[in-house]
Design an enzyme around this catalytic site. Structure first.
Site: not given
Length: 268
Positions: A18, A20-23, A40, A74-75, A118
């Site tokens: 299959g 997906g958007k990224f791979g 994947k 960094y935040a 999340d």
């Protein structure tokens, strides 16, 4: 199958499973053990293409024999979780500013076919300018739809499960297929908790919490005072039918956001 530092040559690549958007995902067999796995393949450029002022950037990654390292923006002001513990609850002006920033970040992620899934106070960060930051901890999905197996159970097994099970949308509690609108539900839960200092569905037993979520058993206490406009926004996000939840664009256009959010991103 021994765990070691593998290379592509260690696998026999089988059929395409299959995309997906990224791979892409392939059936593969590890040559030495003969163990069959799903392999994947992610594309680096796509993994690093989230570029938005309110999303922490992934600069690079590397690994050694035992660890994988991510180099992130960094935040410096840290997590909302710690800020909430200190303040107990947020003012409506502060929260409206945070919600507006988060809605913009989520709209960007959803456009990229990334569902966060999340969103919780320790995944929401602040920088020196008090701008709102969102860590992109969840993966991409094809056509923005996914099936999260054993959603409620697996979430509750995490170390910080207290934050997780009370944030789950009804469709996740029921282990149903779901899309990016689960993030909108979580925004409603966080709005309630940040304004009242307690979560809307919490009960002594996590399964009672699940029952309250499925009934959308929301009670607005008389104290502390929360404006009718804020309650209206929460009520339009905490809707069991995901197709009827307020969209991210409608959140930004909601009177409570328009009246309270600070365009500078400060919220104070």
């Amino acid at each position: 199958m021994a765990i070691e530092e593998w290379q592509l040559d260690d696998f026999e690549i089988g059929k395409f499973i299959g995309e997906g958007k990224f791979g892409k995902v392939y059936l593969a067999r590890e040559k030495q053990s003969g163990y069959v796995v799903a392999l994947k393949v992610f594309f680096k450029k796509k993994l690093e293409n989230l570029d938005h002022p309110n999303v922490l950037r992934l600069f690079a990654w590397f690994h050694d024999e035992t660890r994988v390292f991510l180099v992130l923006e960094y935040a410096a002001q840290g997590e909302h979780y710690k800020l909430l513990k200190n303040l107990l609850r947020f003012s409506e002006k502060r929260l409206a500013t945070y919600v507006a920033s988060l809605a913009k970040a989520l709209a960007y992620c959803h456009k990229k076919h990334v569902i966060h899934r999340d969103i919780k106070p320790d995944n929401l960060l602040l920088d020196y300018e008090h701008a709102h930051w969102l860590t992109h901890t969840s993966g991409p999905t094809e056509n923005s739809r996914l099936w999260m197996g054993c959603a409620a159970t697996s979430a509750c097994k995490k170390t910080n499960y207290v934050w997780h099970h009370r944030l789950l949308a009804p469709e996740m509690v029921q282990n149903k297929a779901h899309d990016q609108i689960v993030d909108n539900w979580t925004l409603g839960v966080l709005c309630y908790e940040f304004l009242y200092g307690v979560p809307p569905f919490e009960a002594e037993d996590k399964y009672d919490t699940f029952r309250r979520i499925l009934k959308v058993d929301v009670v607005f206490p008389s104290s502390p005072f929360v404006s009718p406009e804020a309650k209206d926004l929460i009520s339009k996000l905490l809707v069991k039918d995901s197709s009827k939840r307020l969209s991210l664009q409608k959140i930004l256009e909601h009177p409570w956001i328009v009246q309270n959010a600070d365009p500078s991103g400060c919220g104070f």
